[in-house]
Write a protein that holds these residues in place. Sequence first.
Motif, short mmCIF file in Angstrom:
data_model
loop_
_atom_site.label_atom_id
_atom_site.label_comp_id
_atom_site.label_asym_id
_atom_site.label_seq_id
_atom_site.Cartn_x
_atom_site.Cartn_y
_atom_site.Cartn_z
N GLY A 76 0.78 -1.23 0.00
CA GLY A 76 0.00 0.00 0.00
C GLY A 76 0.81 1.28 0.00
O GLY A 76 0.31 2.34 0.38
N ALA A 77 2.07 1.20 -0.41
CA ALA A 77 2.88 2.42 -0.53
C ALA A 77 2.77 2.93 -1.97
O ALA A 77 2.66 2.13 -2.90
CB ALA A 77 4.33 2.14 -0.17
N PRO A 78 2.82 4.25 -2.18
CA PRO A 78 2.66 4.78 -3.54
C PRO A 78 3.84 4.46 -4.46
O PRO A 78 3.66 4.29 -5.66
CB PRO A 78 2.52 6.29 -3.34
CG PRO A 78 3.00 6.57 -1.96
CD PRO A 78 2.89 5.32 -1.16
N ASP A 79 5.06 4.42 -3.93
CA ASP A 79 6.23 4.16 -4.77
C ASP A 79 7.40 3.70 -3.90
O ASP A 79 7.28 3.61 -2.68
CB ASP A 79 6.62 5.41 -5.58
CG ASP A 79 6.84 6.63 -4.68
OD1 ASP A 79 6.50 7.75 -5.08
OD2 ASP A 79 7.39 6.45 -3.55
N GLY A 80 8.54 3.46 -4.57
CA GLY A 80 9.71 2.94 -3.85
C GLY A 80 10.23 3.90 -2.79
O GLY A 80 10.63 3.48 -1.70
N LEU A 81 10.23 5.19 -3.10
CA LEU A 81 10.75 6.17 -2.14
C LEU A 81 9.90 6.17 -0.87
O LEU A 81 10.42 6.18 0.25
CB LEU A 81 10.75 7.58 -2.75
CG LEU A 81 11.95 7.90 -3.63
CD1 LEU A 81 11.73 9.19 -4.41
CD2 LEU A 81 13.22 8.00 -2.81
N ALA A 82 8.58 6.16 -1.07
CA ALA A 82 7.67 6.15 0.08
C ALA A 82 7.84 4.85 0.86
O ALA A 82 7.78 4.83 2.10
CB ALA A 82 6.23 6.30 -0.39
N LEU A 83 8.07 3.76 0.12
CA LEU A 83 8.26 2.46 0.76
C LEU A 83 9.48 2.49 1.66
O LEU A 83 9.45 2.05 2.81
CB LEU A 83 8.42 1.40 -0.33
CG LEU A 83 8.62 -0.04 0.10
CD1 LEU A 83 7.47 -0.53 0.95
CD2 LEU A 83 8.76 -0.94 -1.13
N ALA A 84 10.58 3.05 1.15
CA ALA A 84 11.80 3.13 1.95
C ALA A 84 11.58 4.01 3.18
O ALA A 84 12.02 3.68 4.29
CB ALA A 84 12.95 3.69 1.10
N ALA A 85 10.86 5.12 3.00
CA ALA A 85 10.62 6.02 4.12
C ALA A 85 9.74 5.35 5.18
O ALA A 85 9.97 5.48 6.38
CB ALA A 85 9.96 7.30 3.62
N ASP A 86 8.71 4.63 4.71
CA ASP A 86 7.82 3.93 5.64
C ASP A 86 8.58 2.89 6.45
O ASP A 86 8.32 2.68 7.63
CB ASP A 86 6.68 3.23 4.87
CG ASP A 86 5.56 4.20 4.51
OD1 ASP A 86 4.63 3.79 3.80
OD2 ASP A 86 5.63 5.37 4.95
N TRP A 87 9.48 2.20 5.79
CA TRP A 87 10.28 1.18 6.48
C TRP A 87 11.16 1.83 7.53
O TRP A 87 11.18 1.42 8.68
CB TRP A 87 11.13 0.40 5.46
CG TRP A 87 12.17 -0.48 6.09
CD1 TRP A 87 13.50 -0.23 6.18
CD2 TRP A 87 11.98 -1.75 6.72
NE1 TRP A 87 14.15 -1.26 6.84
CE2 TRP A 87 13.23 -2.21 7.17
CE3 TRP A 87 10.85 -2.56 6.95
CZ2 TRP A 87 13.41 -3.43 7.84
CZ3 TRP A 87 11.03 -3.78 7.61
CH2 TRP A 87 12.29 -4.20 8.05
N ALA A 88 11.87 2.88 7.13
CA ALA A 88 12.82 3.53 8.04
C ALA A 88 12.11 4.13 9.26
O ALA A 88 12.65 4.15 10.36
CB ALA A 88 13.61 4.61 7.31
N SER A 89 10.89 4.59 9.07
CA SER A 89 10.18 5.24 10.16
C SER A 89 9.51 4.23 11.08
O SER A 89 9.01 4.60 12.14
CB SER A 89 9.12 6.18 9.60
OG SER A 89 8.10 5.42 8.97
N GLU B 83 6.81 2.77 10.29
CA GLU B 83 5.40 2.83 9.95
C GLU B 83 4.95 1.56 9.22
O GLU B 83 3.87 1.02 9.45
CB GLU B 83 5.17 4.07 9.08
CG GLU B 83 3.72 4.39 8.77
CD GLU B 83 2.84 4.40 10.00
OE1 GLU B 83 3.28 4.86 11.07
OE2 GLU B 83 1.71 3.86 9.92
N LEU B 84 5.82 1.06 8.34
CA LEU B 84 5.47 -0.11 7.54
C LEU B 84 5.21 -1.32 8.43
O LEU B 84 4.24 -2.06 8.24
CB LEU B 84 6.60 -0.41 6.55
CG LEU B 84 6.33 -1.47 5.51
CD1 LEU B 84 5.15 -1.07 4.64
CD2 LEU B 84 7.56 -1.67 4.62
#
Lengths: 331, 486
Positions: free
Chosen positions: B220-233, B235-236
């Motif tokens: 459910g992430a919009p793209d790879g950058l958001a995916l990486a940010a969600d993981w690091a935070s 949130e994912l």
Amino acid sequence: MPTLRTWSAIAVLALGGALTMLVFRDPPPAAAARSFQSSDECAACHAEVAAEWQASWHSRAWTDPDVLALSNDFANTDCIDCHAPRPVFETGIGKRVLPRSTRRAEGVDCIACHLLPEGSRGTVAGTMDAPAAPCRPVAMRELSQPEFCGGCHDQHKTVEQWRATDYAAKGIGCIDCHMPYRGGDPNRGRDHTMHGAHDLALVRSAVQLSARRDGGVAVAAVENVAAGHHFPTDERSRAADVFWRPLPQAGGSAGDWRFAYRFRSPYRHEVGLVDTLLPAHEKREIRIDDPEASGPIEIALFFRLTPYWKDPARPDPERESNLLHRVELAP
Amino acid sequence: MNARGWMAFGILLAGCGDPTPPAESLPKFELRDVVEPRLAAAGPAPVAATPPPPSDDQLEEWRALLDTLAAPRASLREEVLADLVSRGAVAVPWLTQVAADTSADAGLRAAALEVLGGIDTPEAAEALVVGLEKDPEPWVRSNCAFRLAASRHDRFLPRMLLRLRYESDDETAVWIGDTLARRGNHSGIDGMLVVRARAKDEERVAWVDSRLAELAAAVGAPDGLALAADWASGELERRHPQPPPSKELEREIWSVIRALGEWDLRVVDDRRFVLSHMNAWVVTPLCETLHEQNVYRRLHAAQCLERMGPRAFAAVPVLLDALAEPRLAPGAAAALGSIRQASARPSLERALRASDLDLATASARALGRLGDAAAAPALLEAFAPGRAVDLRQAAAESLLELGSPQALPFLIERLTAPRAEAVSAEAALQRWLARQAASSDPAVAEPFSARLEAWRRLDDLPAGTIATREQLAARLEARAKLATTW
């Protein structure tokens, strides 16, 4: 009137009493225990040692630009452990040092090596007990043992390398070469300049370079004759390179330097490179199997503190390294 | 005032006190043996029974099937594959041999890897992991990474994570990231983004984009950058909690934690990399390890939590308690700063007044990383004249991080002060300049862009050149002079 004999007896008694009091007098009061916040406080009494240390690479362990570059300004936090260590006596002799968060710019300082933990007999480790001195030193033999240096320097196996040498068997340790007595006189204490890889004369004295022909092929030989450990040792950034070049003939100029061999221990990420450090007492031969080496050539051993050439395709050892030895080899 | 009034006044007075004791009188942090008992309880790793060697007839049959599978456009391919997979554990040693044989035909090796992926026993997974770690051919390594996505076994995850660090082939790095993500660990997404950024051909870019798009859509992430940010935070993993690890993986993790006590820091660093890239459940064993008697294990466990950053939010309570353990306290403070939970601010502020200067200084740095501007008053107090200079510098740098420039003159002075952490002050000043230059207010951004440009021009060495001591001193002096004009 007391006789001469009586006066003599009184004199002897008085003298005996005085001598007894002298022998059994109370020791001078011990100095009050104090904590040391900075090695600058040591310089007040130990000016000569402090000046030597100030000129040493221990004092620059945190601020040296090479260290900053290779550790990425200590973003590689493991470098902090050895470049700004907690007192070795606090962590334990022979144990890996631990990092400190303060006074880091003082590098490997007096406190790191000499401060004793709270509750010890004295405040600092030294070569004699002197309870009246402000820093309350107590004699600690551990200061002179390689295991003491190993807390930092065995991270790259230097002390382990030393243990395998004849020097270890003969009881010749780190400080015998790296902290010799001033002027050779034990009464003058040890030189705290701690010469090492930055002292080219010392590095030069550790190895010898020779060359011969074997069926026409040039063979260079490097022998570790005087280092009490591998050559080079410690930091993986250090490298010693053998280069050769054709010598000028009939008024021409010498050819370009050609790389022959490197002595170095690679970083983890340098997959494909092998450890080529030269153990103590060993000699390694390097064959230069190049048709252009069949004529008169010059072979040289260079030393550098960081391993990367400005242009790896065209290394320039004369500009970028330090010459240790050179030999010429006739056809 | 009547009795009720006095009672209310008394309650009010009682409520005004700071309910938490000062740092020095925190309850003692218990230390005990943690790791060895955990490993003993986990028992030894299971040892697979060695299957009997195949007969000559079996070998001939397997060879024929593998040749068929390897042939291009083979008919009945699926049936042949199913047949070979059905041979199970007995065939694994032979298939491993074929896959690892660098002199064998590439098609045959690829076929062997495909079958190993289908067999999916622990031994087959092990063969694929060894191929990923050691095979000299990049295509074999990427094939192994790809095949491991379907494996049911998770105990090799630490080794896959370590390959993220050392893999030099871009395609393999992408497949490692892809496989890890399909297994719920998105540590490799950053690496995939790096491969994409440096890819020189459109085909490679499109391929990495397609992998990233698929992985992002799956969670459910919009793209790879958001995916990486969600993981690091973190949130994912909050949105998609992972199942608990298998017993085998737990045992592996405790073995990795045990190695944090090793002498060789390269070994420690590799283990720290693995642990800090594991899923968030690793916070539990790491928090336990904070109580470990062995000082190296507990310190490096704190560093793992620090490197996990916000993903380690569950560790905050234990880390707050760990501020009472003198050896661990600075590391615990650093981890709290990196995890960036506001709830840690009061304890870190109290630690600024600790008699242990290491803890106070580490706490000052941590408050800068925590990023809560409410810490500014406490930091100003730590910065007051008369406090230790290291603490003052740490507080000054953190104040600048939080947007309070009161300590600017002090930091400028540190650029040239004898025995100062000049480079740290320099970096803090540069970060501050860059933040101001990036301000959305043009009245701020414009002048600061000019200042940043002038600042940068004073480092004129070619990239990759190491400054000499004299060059470094000259640069610091020049920058100090420039800064006094601001």
